[in-house]
Design an enzyme around this catalytic site. Structure first.
Site, short mmCIF file in Angstrom:
data_model
loop_
_atom_site.label_atom_id
_atom_site.label_comp_id
_atom_site.label_asym_id
_atom_site.label_seq_id
_atom_site.Cartn_x
_atom_site.Cartn_y
_atom_site.Cartn_z
CG HIS A 140 -1.83 1.18 1.33
ND1 HIS A 140 -3.15 1.14 0.96
CD2 HIS A 140 -1.60 2.45 1.77
CE1 HIS A 140 -3.70 2.33 1.16
NE2 HIS A 140 -2.78 3.14 1.65
CD GLU A 141 1.58 3.60 3.63
OE1 GLU A 141 1.81 4.69 3.04
OE2 GLU A 141 0.51 3.37 4.23
CG HIS A 147 0.23 6.25 -0.75
ND1 HIS A 147 -0.79 6.93 -1.37
CD2 HIS A 147 -0.31 5.67 0.35
CE1 HIS A 147 -1.91 6.77 -0.67
NE2 HIS A 147 -1.65 6.02 0.37
CG HIS A 186 0.23 8.62 -7.35
ND1 HIS A 186 -0.94 8.96 -6.73
CD2 HIS A 186 0.12 9.10 -8.61
CE1 HIS A 186 -1.72 9.60 -7.58
NE2 HIS A 186 -1.11 9.71 -8.72
#
Length: 682
Positions: A463-464, A467, A470
């Site tokens: 998940h991190e 980020h 991105h």
């Protein structure tokens, strides 16, 4: 000696940073920004005003970033200098947001002939700049203008105070024993961590803390019901007027003040409530649409959640003679039911997910998806021995970098997050590479035992890193819309949730797993059980997320002044509508709800579910084409990750998917039966 916070080349010199350097550096950099602004206003335009101002503000951001970061991961001596710097930086940005001369420069650029044919990133940065000026009170006059600015400064102070209280309350409570029998049921990894924690305090035996890995281990595995009760009550009452540290770190008045100031900001801008102000920079069109989305999803999920809770209660009565489940029983009984139904537990999986193997597997997954490689650079200075630094490369060329701080420790804020060190942008010397911080709180190695992750922690890491990608894979060169900058907050979770999907794909799991002692792959029998248990109590998890989202949003829709008692009443009301698990009388969840009081998610927690519609629908294209389909991977890279905030999120999603988002994939992935409900964010 020169101050290392001034003229940072790209990476902060963490081995040279001292708290005493902060105030003079931030003061000097703010003065430089103000001087640059004044010079730019003398001959206004993109090249004369905005470009040099971006450069000066980038230097300020890259100096403040390590200060803010060190306050989060080391706290202690960095707290006071951080708070002083925060006040300075907040005052600067508040003043800038109300600078009418600069606002007029943006207006003139937007009205200029040929603006519509500008390069997209530049054009979008001007459009978002105009929006942000208006949301910063640039149009206010006299006393209202001064009040808005004062509110902004005070809100920054209160948010920091809220986070400090949560951290201090978390660190203040421990439970010590020298009798291992009291810790029956705890897995070996948790026992080793508790033993290490005790040694760190000069004690024999074991020390239980409220740090995430320890708290979850006790609540899920400890057979000692009284221990679970004590740990649970200490955790859910943190930073409140009740519990073992009642009143010592109480966030009651902090919450009241934050909500009052936010409501005042909205009123000053002519809005009814803070939720409307929050949505001005998000995908969701209005407050009614968000509430409809959340309520419709709750309507679908709650019957399934009630059935899951009924099964849990019946199992507890039959197996453990627990006639009434208490809050501190839920996770423990759920783990027992999961083991009975699927013969699988997170602890059984843990030996197959050693941290180093998972990290290598993560890098292999993103290489196959996006054609990038990851290379560690041990020469880069960091703030702790556990921290690693890596470069992202494409075709052997460095395109970005990131720090990875993976393990829990005292004085480190809980949870997991990504933050920015440097933003990709065009400079006179060339392209500045984007650099990120990735922070988690996994159980560290203890003795001869390496760090072993639960599968849940594996998804957290993915998940991190989503980020991070991105931020790091952007090809936009204008800072205001580069990476995650300028991205609607209710779309910013999409890449992170999207990447989590690979944690459930057998083809990817083989790349992530190997027994820490034998190097054997995860056995097919365990893999099949893990996949079968994927949606175990998924409806209960969904309504819990909806409880948080509805509470947050309705809280910020309120137009009356809210006391701590009224805040509690609203949360109780929301729970009566959507929650299915029991809640203790001492539960003060809101007092530690850092996401909305200290983390940027105010009237925005719904974003997790909103973005999950996008992420599930995006992944469904990989399900159709193949999870490592090269063409689809490049399409996601080019349409989503590389674009930053240069175009609207819905436009980018539609370009990638070939249509607007649909809810089907989310309901299917969550194991929730689909109905005709109007819950697509399109």
């Amino acid at each position: 000696m020169s101050n290392p916070l001034l003229n940072i080349p790209l990476l902060p010199a963490f081995d040279q940073l001292q708290p005493t350097q902060v105030e003079p550096a931030i003061s000097e950099l703010i003065a430089h920004c103000q001087q640059q602004l004044q010079q730019g206003l003398d001959n206004p335009g993109w090249e004369n005003t905005l470009v040099p101002l971006e450069q000066a503000q980038d230097e300020l951001n890259r100096a403040f970033s390590p200060v803010s970061h060190l306050n989060s991961v080391l706290s202690g001596e960095w707290r006071s200098p951080y708070e002083a710097a925060l006040a300075q930086v907040t005052a600067y940005w508040t003043e800038l947001g109300q600078n009418r001369e600069l606002y007029e420069v943006y207006q003139e650029l937007a009205a200029a002939q040929g603006f519509d044919s500008w390069q997209q990133a530049r054009k979008k940065s001007v459009e978002l700049g105009l929006r942000d000026f208006e949301l910063s009170g640039v149009g206010l006059q006299g006393g209202a203008r001064e009040q808005f600015a004062a509110n902004s400064r005070r809100l920054a102070e209160l948010s920091s105070q809220f986070a400090n209280n949560v951290l201090d309350a978390t660190n203040a409570w421990t439970w010590h024993t020298e009798d291992e029998a009291e810790l029956a049921g705890l897995p070996q990894t948790a026992l080793a961590a508790a033993s290490s924690a005790a040694q760190g305090k000069g004690k024999n035996g074991w020390l239980v803390t409220l740090e995430g890995p320890c708290y979850l281990a006790v609540m899920t595995h400890a057979d000692n019901r009284e221990l679970r009760r004590q740990v649970h009550l200490a955790f859910v009452s943190r930073a409140s007027e009740v519990g073992p540290n009642a009143g010592e770190f109480d966030n009651s008045e902090v919450m009241e003040s934050i909500l009052a100031l936010r409501a005042d900001q909205a009123r000053l801008l002519g809005l009814d409530n803070y939720s409307q102000l929050s949505l001005a920079s998000k995908m969701a069109p209005n407050t009614e649409r968000v509430l409809e989305f959340l309520n419709d999803l709750a309507k679908r999920a709650r019957p399934a959640a009630e059935q899951e809770m009924k099964e849990l209660s019946e199992f507890a009565k039959i197996e453990f003679e627990l006639d009434e489940l208490q809050p501190w029983d839920i996770a423990w009984v759920a783990e027992k039911l999961k083991q009975k139904r699927y013969a699988i537990s997170q602890e059984e999986l843990r030996p197959y997910f050693p941290y180093a193997k998972v990290v290598d597997g993560l890098f292999a997954v993103v290489e196959k998806l996006f054609g990038i490689t990851v290379e560690e650079d041990a020469s880069v200075a960091t703030w702790h021995d556990d921290v690693q630094f890596f470069w992202l490369l494409r075709g052997g060329e460095r395109i970005a970098g990131f720090y990875l701080d993976a393990f829990a420790r005292e004085k480190k804020r809980g949870g997991a997050w990504m933050d920015t060190v440097a933003t990709r942008r065009q400079t006179e010397q060339g392209i500045q590479l984007p650099i990120a911080y990735l922070v988690c709180n996994f159980s560290p190695a203890a003795g001869d035992m390496p760090s072993l992750l639960t599968h849940y922690e594996v998804t957290t890491l993915f998940h991190e890193f989503g980020h991070g990608l991105h931020h790091m894979l952007t090809k936009i060169d204008v800072a205001a819309v580069s990476g995650i900058n300028g991205v609607a907050w209710d779309a910013v979770e999409m890449p992170s949730q999207f990447l989590e999907n690979w944690c459930w794909q057998p083809q990817a799991i083989t790349m992530l797993s190997a027994h820490f002692e034998t190097s054997d792959p995860l056995p097919k029998e365990l893999l099949d059980k893990m996949l079968a248990a994927k949606n175990f109590q998924s409806a209960m998890f969904t309504v819990r997320q909806l409880e948080f989202a509805l509470f947050d949003f309705r809280l910020h829709c309120c137009e009356e002044e809210l006391s701590a008692e009224k805040i509690q009443h609203l949360l109780t009301e929301v729970r009566s509508e959507v929650a299915v698990v029991p809640v203790s009388a001492q539960n003060r969840f809101q007092h530690a709800f850092s996401h909305i009081f200290a983390g940027g998610y105010a009237a925005g927690y719904y974003s997790y579910k909103w973005a999950e519609v996008l992420s599930a629908d995006a992944f469904s294209l990989f399900e159709e084409k193949g999870i490592f389909d090269e063409t689809t991977g490049k399409r996601f890279l080019h349409s989503i990750l590389e674009q930053g905030g240069s175009r609207d999120a819905l436009e980018l999603f539609t370009e990638f998917r070939g249509r607007e988002p649909q809810i089907d994939a989310l309901l299917r992935h969550s194991g929730i039966e689909q109905q005709e409900l109007n819950i697509s964010p399109a």
